[in-house]
Design an enzyme around this catalytic site. Structure first.
Site, mmCIF file in Angstrom:
data_model
loop_
_atom_site.group_PDB
_atom_site.id
_atom_site.type_symbol
_atom_site.label_atom_id
_atom_site.label_comp_id
_atom_site.label_asym_id
_atom_site.label_seq_id
_atom_site.Cartn_x
_atom_site.Cartn_y
_atom_site.Cartn_z
ATOM 1 N N ALA A 81 30.730 33.939 -80.231
ATOM 2 C CA ALA A 81 31.440 32.933 -79.444
ATOM 3 C C ALA A 81 31.987 31.878 -80.414
ATOM 4 O O ALA A 81 31.664 31.876 -81.592
ATOM 5 C CB ALA A 81 30.493 32.299 -78.432
ATOM 6 N N GLN A 83 31.296 28.733 -80.765
ATOM 7 C CA GLN A 83 30.199 27.968 -81.379
ATOM 8 C C GLN A 83 29.074 28.900 -81.827
ATOM 9 O O GLN A 83 27.891 28.603 -81.664
ATOM 10 C CB GLN A 83 29.676 26.914 -80.404
ATOM 11 N N SER A 84 29.413 30.013 -82.422
ATOM 12 C CA SER A 84 28.397 30.985 -82.840
ATOM 13 C C SER A 84 27.554 30.458 -84.002
ATOM 14 O O SER A 84 28.075 30.169 -85.078
ATOM 15 C CB SER A 84 29.090 32.282 -83.263
ATOM 16 N N ASN A 85 26.248 30.368 -83.761
ATOM 17 C CA ASN A 85 25.325 30.062 -84.864
ATOM 18 C C ASN A 85 25.273 31.236 -85.834
ATOM 19 O O ASN A 85 25.081 31.062 -87.029
ATOM 20 C CB ASN A 85 23.913 29.805 -84.326
ATOM 21 N N VAL A 87 27.691 33.406 -86.668
ATOM 22 C CA VAL A 87 28.836 33.443 -87.585
ATOM 23 C C VAL A 87 28.663 32.376 -88.665
ATOM 24 O O VAL A 87 28.882 32.626 -89.852
ATOM 25 C CB VAL A 87 30.174 33.270 -86.826
#
Ligand SMILES: *Cc1c(COP(=O)(O)O)cnc(C)c1O
Length: 345
Positions: A81, A83-85, A87
């Site tokens: 997403a 706000q991917s932690n 990534v």
């Protein structure tokens, strides 16, 4: 326990020494003032893994990036997403190992604010130097991946693809390792009875469940569903991943798990993945205000709302020990400032 096939699997050290396991005494006392009986509550500080600002994905990346390097990769491609932690941690871990990172961000969360689009993890992706590309939420993920892989091949790069959340059998090995770490940290204090963790892409619960099956089957691993609209499907995914992970970790002792052996609690997702709930906000604030500990709005805040509800319905005995997994994700707090800020007084 130390002399197993598992120890021979190659791994990059990204997390550092065992993460702290801490008492949540003031939080427990606060719950007890409402009249509930509370088990002993410990928190495993997976937010403190030592690369890219910390978080649970670093544990998976220890194995995934070792595999990438073994395959001669010079660039990793992953997705999540906006706000991917995951990534963000992949971008930072790749930097640490001298690999490039392409991050594919899908706008799957409705009503994105400016902060959601630009702050928190998105800012950190940029600071880590990742090649970030944003796609609509309904874009075809498979096609996007194939296109980027094709582009890398054309450019003469050797790409390694990491699935969403790092949740492959290779990535889940990281949480088999964490399970063993927990056993070692509690060996002299009578062990633990329950582990409670958010279930998003399912790999963290799957790795812990695999670890429990292999090394301490009396420990119950509870997932709190924070992503899947279909709990039964999430149970099946988690069971399949746990089985595949066991096979990779300890091929001679692996078993398969069925969906009904996976404990996954529902009712804490709210309207959907990444969408705040009042229970998440209350749980996150209570933990912050009693323990000085930050959870995150997408995963561990909802998981803590789940744990509080489980305590309220007397899931655990007073003499049991429950470990809550603080999985990181604090940069997301800034992206969700509107939902978390106290009303102006
Ligand atoms: C990814 C993530 C989780 C969930 O882990 P999965 O393996 O995807 O189920 C939990 N907490 C945080 C903060 C995360 O970033």
């Amino acid at each position: 326990m130390m002399d197993s096939q598992f120890d021979k699997i190659s791994r990059e050290d990204l997390a550092g020494p065992p993460t702290p396991l801490m008492e949540m005494a003031r939080f427990k006392a606060a719950l007890e003032t409402t009249g509930v009986t509370c088990p002993r509550l410990l928190v495993k500080r997976e937010d403190l893994t030592q690369t890219a600002g910390g978080g649970n994905k670093i544990r998976k990346l220890e194995y995934l990036l070792a595999d990438a390097k073994a395959n001669g990769a010079d660039v990793v491609i992953t997705a999540g997403a906006v706000q991917s932690n995951h990534v963000r941690q992949t971008a930072g871990a790749a930097s640490r190992l001298g690999l490039d990172c392409v991050g594919l961000l899908f706008s799957t969360v409705p009503n994105e604010s400016d902060a959601y689009r630009t702050s928190g993890n998105v800012l950190l992706d940029d600071i880590f130097g990742a090649d970030i590309r944003v796609f609509p939420g309904d874009a075809n993920g498979r096609e996007v991946f194939d296109e980027v892989i094709g582009e890398m091949v054309k450019a003469g790069r050797k790409a390694y693809v990491i699935p969403v959340g790092g949740s492959s059998d290779v990535g889940c090995l990281g949480y088999v390792r964490v399970f063993r770490e927990l056993m070692e940290q509690t060996a002299s204090t009578g062990g633990i009875d329950h582990v409670v963790v958010a279930n998003g892409s399912s790999g963290t619960q799957a790795g812990l469940a695999a670890g429990a099956s292999l090394y301490a089957p009396q420990v119950m691993v509870h997932g709190i569903n924070v992503l899947s609209p279909d709990g039964e499907k999430a149970r099946e995914t988690t069971a399949a991943l746990a089985g595949a992970t066991m096979k990779r970790a300890e091929p001679d002792r692996a078993m398969s798990l069925s969906a009904d052996e996976i404990i996954l609690h529902e009712g804490f997702l709210g309207e959907g993945y990444g969408m705040p709930t009042p229970e998440m906000v209350a749980a996150l604030q209570l933990v912050a205000r009693t323990e000085g500990l930050l959870l995150d709005p997408v995963y561990s805040g909802k998981a803590m709302a789940g744990l509080i509800a489980l305590i309220q319905v007397r899931t655990f005995a007073a003499d049991e020990t429950v470990v809550f997994m603080a999985t990181g994700g604090t940069p997301g707090l800034f992206a969700y400032a509107d939902a978390l800020r106290s009303p102006a007084g």
